[in-house]
Each structure stands twice: as C-alpha cells, then as structure tokens.
Design a protein around this motif. Structure first.
Motif, PDB file in Angstrom:
ATOM      1  N   SER A  30      13.587   1.184  -1.060  1.00  0.00           N
ATOM      2  CA  SER A  30      12.464   2.122  -1.039  1.00  0.00           C
ATOM      3  C   SER A  30      11.381   1.762  -2.058  1.00  0.00           C
ATOM      4  N   LYS A  31      11.687   0.802  -2.934  1.00  0.00           N
ATOM      5  CA  LYS A  31      10.741   0.418  -3.987  1.00  0.00           C
ATOM      6  C   LYS A  31      10.017  -0.885  -3.668  1.00  0.00           C
ATOM      7  N   GLY A  32      10.010  -1.289  -2.410  1.00  0.00           N
ATOM      8  CA  GLY A  32       9.395  -2.567  -2.062  1.00  0.00           C
ATOM      9  C   GLY A  32       7.928  -2.652  -2.432  1.00  0.00           C
ATOM     10  N   LEU A  33       7.186  -1.568  -2.233  1.00  0.00           N
ATOM     11  CA  LEU A  33       5.753  -1.590  -2.567  1.00  0.00           C
ATOM     12  C   LEU A  33       5.506  -1.681  -4.060  1.00  0.00           C
ATOM     13  N   MET A  34       6.542  -1.434  -4.857  1.00  0.00           N
ATOM     14  CA  MET A  34       6.383  -1.543  -6.299  1.00  0.00           C
ATOM     15  C   MET A  34       5.904  -2.941  -6.697  1.00  0.00           C
ATOM     16  N   THR A  35       6.387  -3.956  -5.992  1.00  0.00           N
ATOM     17  CA  THR A  35       5.975  -5.322  -6.331  1.00  0.00           C
ATOM     18  C   THR A  35       4.493  -5.541  -6.039  1.00  0.00           C
ATOM     19  N   VAL A  36       3.986  -4.900  -4.985  1.00  0.00           N
ATOM     20  CA  VAL A  36       2.561  -4.997  -4.668  1.00  0.00           C
ATOM     21  C   VAL A  36       1.749  -4.273  -5.741  1.00  0.00           C
TER      22      VAL A  36
ATOM     23  N   GLU B  19       2.619  -3.734  -8.764  1.00  0.00           N
ATOM     24  CA  GLU B  19       2.695  -4.498 -10.010  1.00  0.00           C
ATOM     25  C   GLU B  19       1.721  -5.679  -9.984  1.00  0.00           C
ATOM     26  N   ALA B  20       1.517  -6.249  -8.800  1.00  0.00           N
ATOM     27  CA  ALA B  20       0.537  -7.336  -8.683  1.00  0.00           C
ATOM     28  C   ALA B  20      -0.869  -6.814  -8.997  1.00  0.00           C
ATOM     29  N   VAL B  21      -1.150  -5.584  -8.587  1.00  0.00           N
ATOM     30  CA  VAL B  21      -2.446  -4.976  -8.917  1.00  0.00           C
ATOM     31  C   VAL B  21      -2.552  -4.743 -10.423  1.00  0.00           C
ATOM     32  N   ILE B  22      -1.450  -4.324 -11.038  1.00  0.00           N
ATOM     33  CA  ILE B  22      -1.451  -4.148 -12.499  1.00  0.00           C
ATOM     34  C   ILE B  22      -1.727  -5.487 -13.185  1.00  0.00           C
ATOM     35  N   ASN B  23      -1.131  -6.564 -12.672  1.00  0.00           N
ATOM     36  CA  ASN B  23      -1.407  -7.889 -13.231  1.00  0.00           C
ATOM     37  C   ASN B  23      -2.898  -8.210 -13.150  1.00  0.00           C
TER      38      ASN B  23
ATOM     39  N   LEU C 151       9.615 -12.293  -4.776  1.00  0.00           N
ATOM     40  CA  LEU C 151      10.501 -13.001  -3.851  1.00  0.00           C
ATOM     41  C   LEU C 151      11.716 -12.174  -3.433  1.00  0.00           C
ATOM     42  N   LYS C 152      11.947 -11.024  -4.074  1.00  0.00           N
ATOM     43  CA  LYS C 152      12.959 -10.095  -3.580  1.00  0.00           C
ATOM     44  C   LYS C 152      12.469  -9.424  -2.301  1.00  0.00           C
ATOM     45  N   VAL C 153      11.139  -9.247  -2.203  1.00  0.00           N
ATOM     46  CA  VAL C 153      10.556  -8.444  -1.130  1.00  0.00           C
ATOM     47  C   VAL C 153       9.850  -9.309  -0.092  1.00  0.00           C
ATOM     48  N   PHE C 154       9.307 -10.475  -0.521  1.00  0.00           N
ATOM     49  CA  PHE C 154       8.538 -11.339   0.382  1.00  0.00           C
ATOM     50  C   PHE C 154       9.157 -12.732   0.431  1.00  0.00           C
TER      51      PHE C 154
ATOM     52  N   GLY D 146       0.107   5.899  -3.184  1.00  0.00           N
ATOM     53  CA  GLY D 146       1.171   5.351  -4.015  1.00  0.00           C
ATOM     54  C   GLY D 146       0.640   4.450  -5.106  1.00  0.00           C
ATOM     55  N   LEU D 147      -0.363   3.626  -4.770  1.00  0.00           N
ATOM     56  CA  LEU D 147      -0.978   2.754  -5.769  1.00  0.00           C
ATOM     57  C   LEU D 147      -1.669   3.582  -6.840  1.00  0.00           C
ATOM     58  N   LEU D 148      -2.353   4.636  -6.424  1.00  0.00           N
ATOM     59  CA  LEU D 148      -3.022   5.501  -7.399  1.00  0.00           C
ATOM     60  C   LEU D 148      -2.005   6.134  -8.343  1.00  0.00           C
ATOM     61  N   GLU D 149      -0.901   6.609  -7.816  1.00  0.00           N
ATOM     62  CA  GLU D 149       0.137   7.193  -8.659  1.00  0.00           C
ATOM     63  C   GLU D 149       0.673   6.166  -9.648  1.00  0.00           C
TER      64      GLU D 149
END
Length: 678
Positions: free
Chosen positions: A17-23, A25-29, A116-119, A187-190
C-alpha cells in the motif's frame, strides 16, 4: 565489502500500500535539489519548479461508452525538476549505498533502492552545471545491471534540468495504490505538506496525466480552512513542534496526528474519538473542517526507520528508561491536551450534542446505565451524536467495567490506609455510595458488587503494610453502615449477606445505635450493639411443642481482626459472647414493633447471636466456657445457650470463615458471570 543489490532489496520491507511513497520521495529529492541550487543562486524556491507526470497504458475505445472515461493503468511516473542535478558530487553519492551525503537533511541514502522495490527500472537524464559549464549525465538503474555507466557530455539544447523516469510499475504495488490523478495529488500534498507551512516555502509543484494539470499550491489553498498554528513542546529533554492545521471537510479525511521526519510525513494515527467532542467534521465561523496535526522534531528524525514508513519508538517506555526514553504513550499524553485546547472553541456544540445523545439513550432505552452517568468524567461521555444504539450500548458497558475496576482499586487504597483515620468515615461513605449507585441496576450488577465486597473484605482482614490490622469499624462499615437504621437511605449499602443471607429479611435494623434509641425495645440503656435486628413473621410458623413465635431478634458483634485479650465469663466488655447475650437480653425487655405494639411473650422471643472475630486463643476460651462446639471446617463455633435469661442460638465466625462461606455461597453466580476466583 561488497553488497548484492537484489539481496539488499529482499531484506528491505515496503508494504504494497506504500508503493507511491517512492514516487513522493522522488519529489522530495527534487525539492532538496532545488534548495541546493536556490541557495547557490540566491533565489526564492518559488522561482523553481517540479512536475510529476503519470504515465498510463494506452486504451483502445472499440465501442463508444457513456459516462466518464475510466483511468488507464499506471505504468510509471516521470519527475522533472530544475534543481542542481547530478553533478559529480551527487553522482558519486548515488553510486554509494547508504551514502552519508545530505545526512544533515535526514536522508538515509537508500531512497533510490526503494525505487527498484516498486519499479522494474529507472532512467535518469540530468543537465547540471560543473565548473561554469552546463553538462549532461544520462544513466539507468535496475537490479540486474545496478547503476549503468553514465553517458556524459556537453548540454547544448536545454538548461539545467533533471528527469527521473520510473518504469515498470510492479503489479502488486500498482494494484494497491490510488489510480486517479486527484488522489495521487492529494497523497503527494500530504506527504510534503510540511514544506508548504514552513517559512522558506516550496517550489511550484504540478501533477499531470496527459488530460489535465493539478497545481499542488492551488490544491493546498483549496484545502486549507485557515492559517496554521505551531507550538513548541519539551518532552523528556527532547524538543518537538506541533503544527495545527484545519482543512476543508470535502477533503474526506479523518482527523489525524501525523508524525514527520525531515519534512516528510511518515505515519499517521486517527484522532477521532480520542479528543472529547472530536467526531467526524466540526465547524467554526467559516464552516466545517477536518483537523490535522503534524509533529516534527530531531527525535523523530533520528528514530525513523530506513524505509521511512514507521518509527523505532516503543508504545510505552521501559521502566528502566522511563525518565529518558520517549514513547508513543508519552507523546500522546503531551499532544492530546494541546489539540483539545486548540480546538476547544469548536468542540462546544459537539460536546453538548454527544452528551444529549447519551442522556436520551439512557433515559429511553437503557435505564440500567443511569447510576453510571454520575461517575464517568464528562470527556468520556462525549460520543459521536450519530453513534448507533448498539455501539453506544457497547461503549457504556465498557465504561461500567472501567468504573468497577476503579472502585475496586479505590477500595483497596481506602482499606490499606495505616493513618489518617480522621476522615475515614466520610471517605468510606463516599466510596460505598458510589458502589451502591452502580450495582443496583440488575442482578448481574448486584452479583458483581458481591464479588467486589468479598474481595474488599478479604483484603481488609489481612495484616496491612504497617504490620497492623484495620479497626473493627472498617469491617463494620463494610457489613452495615454505622449509626444507621434500616429506615435510612444509607442502609442501601448494607451487606448482611456476608454473615447470613437470611438477615436480609427483617422488620427493623439498628447499626451502632444506643438501645434507648431503638424503637423495638423499652430498654433505656446507652449500650450500643454493633448490629441488632428484629424480624416479624407475617404468617406464624409451626415449631416444636405447637408454639407460634411472632418474632425473632438477632445480634451481631464484630471485633477487630486478630484482637486478643478476651476473658471468658469475666464481664460483658471482655467476653464478646457474653456481651452479645447481654444485648439480646436487653432487647427482649418490652420488645415491640416499630409501630409501638408490644410483642407477646417477649422474654421468649427466639434469639440469634453472631460473633465475627478471629479465633485467637482467648476467644476460643470464651467459646469453650459457653460450651460451644467447633464447626467441622474449623472456622468457627456454634451452640445453644439454654439459660432462661438467654435462650439463644450462638455462632462464632472467624474472618477467614466469613470470607470463605460468602465466596462459596456466591460461587455459582460468579462463575455464571465469568467473574474471577479469589
């Protein structure tokens, strides 16, 4: 030391359920890359931008369909920013597992592994400035080849820009995440909401899926209900900051407390029902809103796990470290009152409606809980006005259980007091009133009350922590309220069943009252039996020799646990059996009903004497002198005094025997209700 990338990923946990977390996090980077560039160039963060593109599978429209077009499956994402890019320093950091680069920002150096866990693979195209020259570095990243050799060359077509392409969205993660651009944007905003509140601001962030564009700052403004408010908290030497936020209710999000680390939202927990009055949406002068709290602090930065999905924080601190270790329990204890204070003006109406909901339910459908309401703190009676009858019944049942546990603890604390008996009577009176209020609703409650009373008696007769035993008035008050009669309201607290179930049936009872104040005798003595009762028979009973007694008198004498120094037959004050017989003899003098009607043959009224005391050697001597027989269980003595002055049945009961007998008589009821054994 070498590290196998595939093995490392297998040992790295990330819920589906946390797959979008990696996306996210990429925005945070990207935000951090822009921060680095803005600092070097002296520009505001708002002068830079980030775009998140959703790459969907193409759909074939073989037949025209009515209604909205369904969302295509997500195959990947692209994140484009104009941050500092993959210069030589960032390139070396990327190729180093667990890099310490940007550790001051809370980075753990494994975020790219989570991609690479998600993609299936990642492609990166980056233009950056190095030594005054804009250059370009392109490379790919996957499990098989790990980081490919980068193609480096001059950049002639574009300015500074980095594109991270996440490709091959793995099915298990893809099927467990949001599909719509609106949900993904929310979700990204949160996830990076903290950046929107901080003084430095945030770059312009947009999200696009080819059919439209969502500006996160506009989304932020649309969701905000008012300005945020922050305050500092000191907890066990750790400094935290809590930010209070109101968002518009159409955001369809419950009231939550968010735990953040290094500007990222890591985990959330619901606040609904945990703050009195905080149920679903609440309102202020500008309309309805949902409350969000965000907690930040260096302690959270240090305790977040590598995957950034939870914290290494215990629920409660271990006893050995309770003065220094911060737990979730500590945090909630500190945070909840501050949330309540922040929302206090907005909760008044909800608190009132919740209380009215409880009162209406109890008065119309569940009157058995009526005595309970006065003993539950106001905040615990704050319920959701829309709660169903079933859920409210379950809630009140749980509250009743909690109050019963509190009563038992209070009783133990009360009886264990070795000093301060000046206010004992008042404290015991208040305690017993509370017990009575909560136990008279139905048979189950009454049986539960018996369980509590027996436990209290068992505790009271034991030696206390100071080596002494409680005074006899403590036991007396537990059996029958002192200085009361059966016509007083306080009499409801009586527990005569501890001695004998039949004692509940009587015409009049006096507890610690002088004989001359007793309306059932003409004796004018100032002596005060512990407990004296007279029982009138509505229908004469046939007994031996055809006599039909119309009444019986009972005297109960209670002595302090483990009292010594009795002297058999010496005088009433030193022989409790003789003392009780003396009370019986006096009560027979001019015996009458409460209404003043004399009882015929009063001198021959059957008498029953109970002496409740521990079987010390001196008391056993008294029993033997009065020719009493030991009971088979060894817990007491019994007999009949044939002297014309007394003619009484006598029973001497030890406290152990009293507790054991009461326990045995009630065992079937306790077992039926599932109450624990002693």
């Amino acid at each position: 030391m070498h590290t196998a990338l595939d093995g490392r990923l297998r040992n790295t946990n990330l819920p589906y359920s946390k797959g979008l977390m990696t996306v996210y996090e990429a925005v945070i980077n990207s935000i951090e890359a822009i921060e680095e560039r803005s600092l070097a160039e002296g520009k505001a963060l708002s002068d830079y931008s980030i775009r998140l593109d959703i790459d969907r599978a193409a759909q074939l429209d073989l037949e025209p369909k009515r209604g909205p077009r369904p969302e295509g499956d997500i195959e990947g994402f692209s994140i484009t920013d104009d941050g500092v890019g993959f210069n030589n320093k960032n390139w070396e950091s990327f190729r180093t597992l667990d890099s310490l680069h940007k550790v001051e920002k809370g980075c753990r150096g494994i975020g790219r592994l989570m991609w690479l866990k998600v993609f299936d693979n990642v492609e990166i195209l980056s233009s950056y400035e190095e030594n005054g020259e804009v250059r370009r570095r392109d490379f790919s990243f996957d499990i098989t080849n790990e980081v490919s050799e980068a193609t480096v060359g001059p950049e002639a077509m574009h300015g500074i820009q980095t594109v991270v392409k996440l490709r091959g969205f793995k099915q298990r993660y893809a099927s467990a995440t949001h599909k719509t651009s609106e949900k993904i944007a929310s979700g990204l905003l949160e996830h990076c909401l903290w950046y929107f509140f901080r003084e430095e601001g945030v770059p312009r962030i947009t999200l696009s899926d080819g059919n439209g564009e969502i500006d996160l700052f506009e989304l932020f403004k649309a969701h905000m209900h008012g300005s945020s408010s922050s305050e500092i908290i000191e907890l066990k030497g750790q400094r935290f900051e809590i930010t209070h936020v109101k968002v518009r209710v159409d955001r369809n999000k419950p009231h939550t407390l968010g735990y953040c680390a290094s500007g990222r939202l890591v985990s959330e927990e619901g606040l609904t029902g945990k703050i009195p009055g905080l149920h679903k949406a609440i309102a202020d002068g500008d309309g309805q809103f949902t409350y969000l709290a965000y907690l930040t602090g260096e302690y959270l930065n240090e305790q977040v796990n590598n995957e950034r999905v939870h914290f290494n924080i215990p629920d409660t601190a271990e006893v050995l470290f309770e003065d220094t270790e911060v737990s979730y329990s500590d945090i909630r204890t500190e945070i909840y009152p501050r949330v309540r204070k922040f929302l206090e003006p907005n909760l008044v109406e909800a608190l009132t409606e919740g209380r009215e909901r409880v009162e209406t339910f109890v008065s119309t459908k569940a009157p058995k809980y009526q005595p309970l309401l006065g003993h539950i703190p106001e905040e615990r009676l704050s319920v959701d006005p829309g709660m169903s009858d079933k859920d409210l019944d379950i809630l009140l049942h749980k509250e009743m259980f909690e109050v019963e546990q509190d009563i038992l603890k209070e009783g133990h604390d009360l009886l264990s007091a070795s000093a301060g008996f000046d206010d004992y009577a008042e404290r015991l009176k208040n305690y017993m009133n509370k017990v009575t209020d909560l136990k008279q609703s139905d048979l189950a409650n009454y049986v539960t009350r018996r369980r509590v009373v027996i436990d209290l008696l068992d505790f009271a007769v034991k030696q206390q922590n100071d080596g002494n035993f409680v005074r006899e008035d403590v036991i007396h008050e537990l059996v029958v309220p002192m200085r009361a009669t059966s016509t007083d309201a306080e009499y409801r607290r009586q527990n005569l069943w501890l001695v004998d179930e039949r004692l509940a049936f009587h015409h009049f009872l006096a507890s610690d009252k002088t004989l001359k104040s007793n309306p059932t005798t003409s004796n004018m003595s100032t002596k005060k039996p512990d407990i004296a009762t007279i029982r009138m028979f509505d229908h004469p009973l046939l007994v031996g020799e055809g006599k039909t007694p119309m009444a019986s008198i009972t005297v109960i004498e209670i002595k302090q646990p483990m009292r010594k120094g009795f002297q058999a037959g010496e005088e009433e004050s030193k022989d409790p059996i003789l003392q009780s017989l003396g009370y019986l003899r006096r009560l027979r003098e001019g015996a009458r009903t409460v209404n003043g009607r004399l009882i015929p043959n009063a001198a021959k009224i059957p008498g029953f004497v109970y002496v409740v005391a521990d079987l010390t050697a001196s008391l056993i001597d008294c029993c033997k002198m009065h020719q009493l027989e030991a009971t088979a269980d060894g817990f007491g003595f019994f007999g009949y005094h044939r002297d014309e002055s007394y003619k009484a049945y006598i029973q001497v009961m030890s406290f152990d025997g009293l507790v054991t007998a009461a326990e045995e008589r009630n065992r079937a009821f306790f077992d039926t209700l599932g109450l624990p054994a002693m």
